[in-house]
Design a protein around this motif. Structure first.
Motif, PDB file in Angstrom:
ATOM      1  N   GLN A   1      18.359  15.547  -8.484  1.00  0.00           N
ATOM      2  CA  GLN A   1      17.432  14.631  -9.123  1.00  0.00           C
ATOM      3  C   GLN A   1      16.418  15.391  -9.971  1.00  0.00           C
ATOM      4  OE1 GLN A   1      17.923  11.222  -8.776  1.00  0.00           O
ATOM      5  NE2 GLN A   1      19.767  12.232  -8.053  1.00  0.00           N
ATOM      6  N   PRO A   2      16.031  14.881 -11.146  1.00  0.00           N
ATOM      7  CA  PRO A   2      15.060  15.563 -11.989  1.00  0.00           C
ATOM      8  C   PRO A   2      13.699  15.619 -11.324  1.00  0.00           C
ATOM      9  CG  PRO A   2      15.498  13.336 -12.787  1.00  0.00           C
ATOM     10  CD  PRO A   2      16.495  13.604 -11.696  1.00  0.00           C
ATOM     11  N   PHE A   3      12.833  16.482 -11.854  1.00  0.00           N
ATOM     12  CA  PHE A   3      11.533  16.698 -11.226  1.00  0.00           C
ATOM     13  C   PHE A   3      10.733  15.401 -11.131  1.00  0.00           C
ATOM     14  CE2 PHE A   3       6.998  17.213 -11.969  1.00  0.00           C
ATOM     15  CZ  PHE A   3       6.651  17.870 -10.814  1.00  0.00           C
ATOM     16  N   ILE A   4      10.766  14.570 -12.146  1.00  0.00           N
ATOM     17  CA  ILE A   4       9.936  13.358 -12.137  1.00  0.00           C
ATOM     18  C   ILE A   4      10.339  12.454 -10.988  1.00  0.00           C
ATOM     19  CG2 ILE A   4      11.418  12.032 -13.702  1.00  0.00           C
ATOM     20  CD1 ILE A   4       8.847  10.904 -14.929  1.00  0.00           C
ATOM     21  N   ARG A   5      11.636  12.461 -10.600  1.00  0.00           N
ATOM     22  CA  ARG A   5      12.090  11.670  -9.456  1.00  0.00           C
ATOM     23  C   ARG A   5      11.554  12.280  -8.163  1.00  0.00           C
ATOM     24  NH1 ARG A   5      16.960   9.324  -7.820  1.00  0.00           N
ATOM     25  NH2 ARG A   5      16.648   8.361  -5.798  1.00  0.00           N
ATOM     26  N   ALA A   6      11.492  13.621  -8.143  1.00  0.00           N
ATOM     27  CA  ALA A   6      11.117  14.292  -6.906  1.00  0.00           C
ATOM     28  C   ALA A   6       9.688  14.010  -6.493  1.00  0.00           C
ATOM     29  CB  ALA A   6      11.320  15.798  -7.048  1.00  0.00           C
ATOM     30  N   VAL A   7       8.799  13.775  -7.452  1.00  0.00           N
ATOM     31  CA  VAL A   7       7.408  13.549  -7.099  1.00  0.00           C
ATOM     32  C   VAL A   7       7.085  12.077  -6.942  1.00  0.00           C
ATOM     33  CG1 VAL A   7       6.622  15.667  -8.164  1.00  0.00           C
ATOM     34  CG2 VAL A   7       6.648  13.584  -9.515  1.00  0.00           C
ATOM     35  N   GLY A   8       8.081  11.220  -7.022  1.00  0.00           N
ATOM     36  CA  GLY A   8       7.828   9.829  -6.677  1.00  0.00           C
ATOM     37  C   GLY A   8       7.998   8.842  -7.790  1.00  0.00           C
TER      38      GLY A   8
ATOM     39  N   ALA B   1       0.830  -1.210   0.000  1.00  0.00           N
ATOM     40  CA  ALA B   1       0.000   0.000   0.000  1.00  0.00           C
ATOM     41  C   ALA B   1       0.858   1.252   0.000  1.00  0.00           C
ATOM     42  CB  ALA B   1      -0.929  -0.005   1.218  1.00  0.00           C
ATOM     43  N   ASP B   2       1.988   1.207   0.736  1.00  0.00           N
ATOM     44  CA  ASP B   2       2.886   2.353   0.774  1.00  0.00           C
ATOM     45  C   ASP B   2       3.515   2.599  -0.592  1.00  0.00           C
ATOM     46  OD1 ASP B   2       2.382   2.756   3.427  1.00  0.00           O
ATOM     47  OD2 ASP B   2       4.065   1.528   4.104  1.00  0.00           O
ATOM     48  N   LEU B   3       3.908   1.513  -1.254  1.00  0.00           N
ATOM     49  CA  LEU B   3       4.499   1.657  -2.582  1.00  0.00           C
ATOM     50  C   LEU B   3       3.498   2.232  -3.571  1.00  0.00           C
ATOM     51  CD1 LEU B   3       6.582  -1.632  -2.938  1.00  0.00           C
ATOM     52  CD2 LEU B   3       7.458   0.711  -2.915  1.00  0.00           C
ATOM     53  N   LEU B   4       2.251   1.779  -3.487  1.00  0.00           N
ATOM     54  CA  LEU B   4       1.221   2.291  -4.384  1.00  0.00           C
ATOM     55  C   LEU B   4       1.019   3.783  -4.158  1.00  0.00           C
ATOM     56  CD1 LEU B   4      -0.945   1.723  -6.503  1.00  0.00           C
ATOM     57  CD2 LEU B   4      -2.547   1.216  -4.655  1.00  0.00           C
TER      58      LEU B   4
ATOM     59  N   ASN C   1      10.235  14.037   1.270  1.00  0.00           N
ATOM     60  CA  ASN C   1      11.286  13.191   1.815  1.00  0.00           C
ATOM     61  C   ASN C   1      12.144  12.621   0.699  1.00  0.00           C
ATOM     62  OD1 ASN C   1      10.021  10.902   0.741  1.00  0.00           O
ATOM     63  ND2 ASN C   1       9.014  10.372   2.664  1.00  0.00           N
ATOM     64  N   PHE C   2      13.178  11.870   1.089  1.00  0.00           N
ATOM     65  CA  PHE C   2      14.183  11.404   0.133  1.00  0.00           C
ATOM     66  C   PHE C   2      13.591  10.491  -0.935  1.00  0.00           C
ATOM     67  CE2 PHE C   2      18.652  10.930  -0.828  1.00  0.00           C
ATOM     68  CZ  PHE C   2      18.727   9.715  -1.471  1.00  0.00           C
ATOM     69  N   SER C   3      12.557   9.739  -0.578  1.00  0.00           N
ATOM     70  CA  SER C   3      12.007   8.752  -1.499  1.00  0.00           C
ATOM     71  C   SER C   3      10.927   9.314  -2.406  1.00  0.00           C
ATOM     72  CB  SER C   3      11.439   7.561  -0.705  1.00  0.00           C
ATOM     73  OG  SER C   3      10.476   8.010   0.225  1.00  0.00           O
ATOM     74  N   GLY C   4      10.544  10.588  -2.240  1.00  0.00           N
ATOM     75  CA  GLY C   4       9.594  11.195  -3.164  1.00  0.00           C
ATOM     76  C   GLY C   4       8.205  11.412  -2.626  1.00  0.00           C
ATOM     77  N   GLN C   5       7.890  10.931  -1.425  1.00  0.00           N
ATOM     78  CA  GLN C   5       6.606  11.231  -0.810  1.00  0.00           C
ATOM     79  C   GLN C   5       6.640  12.638  -0.229  1.00  0.00           C
ATOM     80  OE1 GLN C   5       6.632   7.952   2.015  1.00  0.00           O
ATOM     81  NE2 GLN C   5       4.698   7.240   1.185  1.00  0.00           N
TER      82      GLN C   5
ATOM     83  N   ASN D   1      -0.004  11.081  -0.951  1.00  0.00           N
ATOM     84  CA  ASN D   1      -0.110  11.104  -2.412  1.00  0.00           C
ATOM     85  C   ASN D   1      -0.920  12.300  -2.904  1.00  0.00           C
ATOM     86  OD1 ASN D   1      -2.542  10.196  -1.437  1.00  0.00           O
ATOM     87  ND2 ASN D   1      -2.820   8.614  -3.016  1.00  0.00           N
ATOM     88  N   VAL D   2      -1.019  13.341  -2.092  1.00  0.00           N
ATOM     89  CA  VAL D   2      -1.655  14.593  -2.502  1.00  0.00           C
ATOM     90  C   VAL D   2      -0.553  15.616  -2.755  1.00  0.00           C
ATOM     91  CG1 VAL D   2      -3.108  16.523  -1.734  1.00  0.00           C
ATOM     92  CG2 VAL D   2      -3.812  14.165  -1.291  1.00  0.00           C
ATOM     93  N   PHE D   3      -0.601  16.239  -3.945  1.00  0.00           N
ATOM     94  CA  PHE D   3       0.467  17.148  -4.329  1.00  0.00           C
ATOM     95  C   PHE D   3      -0.072  18.542  -4.641  1.00  0.00           C
ATOM     96  CE2 PHE D   3       2.205  12.901  -5.595  1.00  0.00           C
ATOM     97  CZ  PHE D   3       3.235  12.865  -4.665  1.00  0.00           C
ATOM     98  N   GLU D   4       0.776  19.361  -5.255  1.00  0.00           N
ATOM     99  CA  GLU D   4       0.457  20.773  -5.471  1.00  0.00           C
ATOM    100  C   GLU D   4      -0.737  20.998  -6.382  1.00  0.00           C
ATOM    101  OE1 GLU D   4       4.925  20.644  -4.589  1.00  0.00           O
ATOM    102  OE2 GLU D   4       3.421  19.415  -5.633  1.00  0.00           O
TER     103      GLU D   4
END
Length: 375
Positions: A262-269, A4-7, A88-92, A64-67
């Motif tokens: 890290q590129p933007f796509i990495r930053a959002v997860g 569930a966390d990965l999803l 955080n470091f992993s993108g959440q 999983n709620v963003f800007e």
């Protein structure tokens, strides 16, 4: 991580919605270490930056709620000067953010309007006025202190350090102090509580830590009582080496796994581009920070990291504050610091979150130390 966390972390629908919203609204987001920022100032802003009292603190944000959801919501109240989502470091996202308006009245309206706003099923936002102090003043530093050394030391024992500026005064510049800027008030507040004891126990140094504030005519500082901070983690021993030798040095060279922002796509997860010839199962970008730290230690033959965390207190902002000690067998010194998390649904979940937050800081420390090694 659990399924569930990965999803939630790599939610393709949330990522797609965010990217589409950015393109449609021509919105630019800037990734800066542990936060992602809009504005400051935004396009078309005229006039000076907002003064004190114009910022609100937002917590209880689902991971999983963003800007694309948050910025339009807070723009309903008034024009945003700046919006910062903590990552955080992993993108959440880390569950909290800051929104700054052009005036105090709009900020007050945002609190009254959006506090307890239902953001998802069973989840309501908490919105309150932000404590905007983010700078500390550290006095009584040794005269041979170097800025890059002090920055790394501070990042090892406190979270969310943005930058450090040294100030020299007295005869021949022999009195040294530092202005330490943090990304958030929460991080600065936690550091204000632990730095005096941490410097004393870990580095054998007696420093004075104060809040730094500004008045219309001059700057002044508010002293922090040295005997009010929480106890330091057990096992800390003073070092007898000169200050110029206090920065941590790994016992052998570390192979960096990231050499650029890290590129933007990495930053959002979303996962970063798969490294060439690397099996997907071994890609560190697909793991949380604790797993990435373990992977980093395995790749560099550092041994398995061991965590010790101790609960300190719960702050008025609702966050739980912890100090930690991480021992990596190949390193000749333990790593200390402090983290804060939002309360979780169980002790097991909160323990995992503390380990993930701790691992982020340790990874940052290792990379900083590695950059000082001759490769």
């Amino acid at each position: 991580m659990e399924g569930a966390d990965l999803l939630q972390l790599f939610n393709p629908q949330a990522l797609k919605a965010l990217k589409e919203w950015m393109q449609k609204s021509s919105t630019t987001l800037t990734q800066v270490n542990g936060q992602r920022k809009y504005g400051g100032p935004p396009p078309g802003w005229h006039g000076p930056a907002p003064g004190p009292g114009c910022e609100v603190f937002i917590s209880h944000i689902p991971r999983n709620v963003f800007e694309d959801t948050l910025i339009p919501l807070f723009q309903r109240v008034g024009t945003l000067y700046e919006f910062r989502l903590m990552m955080n470091f992993s993108g959440q996202n880390r569950g909290f953010a800051y929104a700054k308006y052009g005036d105090q009245v709009t900020a007050i309206t945002a609190v009254k309007t959006l506090n307890q706003h239902r953001i998802a099923d069973g989840v309501r936002l908490m919105v309150r006025r932000s404590m905007e102090k983010r700078q500390l003043w550290i006095e009584d530093l040794p005269p041979d202190v170097r800025q890059e050394e002090l920055l790394m030391m501070l990042r090892q024992i406190s979270e969310g350090v943005e930058d450090v500026t040294l100030k020299f005064s007295g005869p021949k510049g022999g009195e040294v102090a530092a202005v330490v800027s943090y990304f958030t008030h929460i991080a600065a507040s936690m550091a204000n509580k632990v730095l005096v004891e941490a410097f004393k126990k870990q580095y054998g140094m007696s420093v004075t830590v104060k809040w730094m504030t500004f008045t219309a005519k001059s700057k002044h500082v508010e002293k922090t009582k040295q005997d009010n901070g929480p106890p330091a983690p057990p096992g800390l021993k003073p070092l007898s080496k000169p200050f110029s030798h206090l920065h941590p040095q790994p016992s052998h060279h570390i192979i960096p796994t990231h050499t650029a922002p890290q590129p933007f796509i990495r930053a959002v997860g979303a996962p970063a581009t798969q490294p060439r010839n690397e099996p997907i199962s071994q890609n560190p970008a697909s793991r949380d920070a604790a797993s990435q730290l373990k992977w980093l230690c395995e790749v560099n033959k550092l041994g398995t990291p061991r965590y010790e965390a101790r609960y300190n207190h719960i702050g008025p902002d609702g966050f739980l504050y912890f100090t930690y000690k991480v021992m990596i067998p190949a390193l000749s010194f333990p790593l200390y610091g402090s983290v804060q998390i939002l309360p979780g649904t169980s002790a097991r979940a909160m323990k995992g979150e503390v380990h993930r937050a701790t691992a982020e800081q340790v990874i940052q420390t290792i990379y900083t130390a590695a950059r000082w090694q001759p490769f």
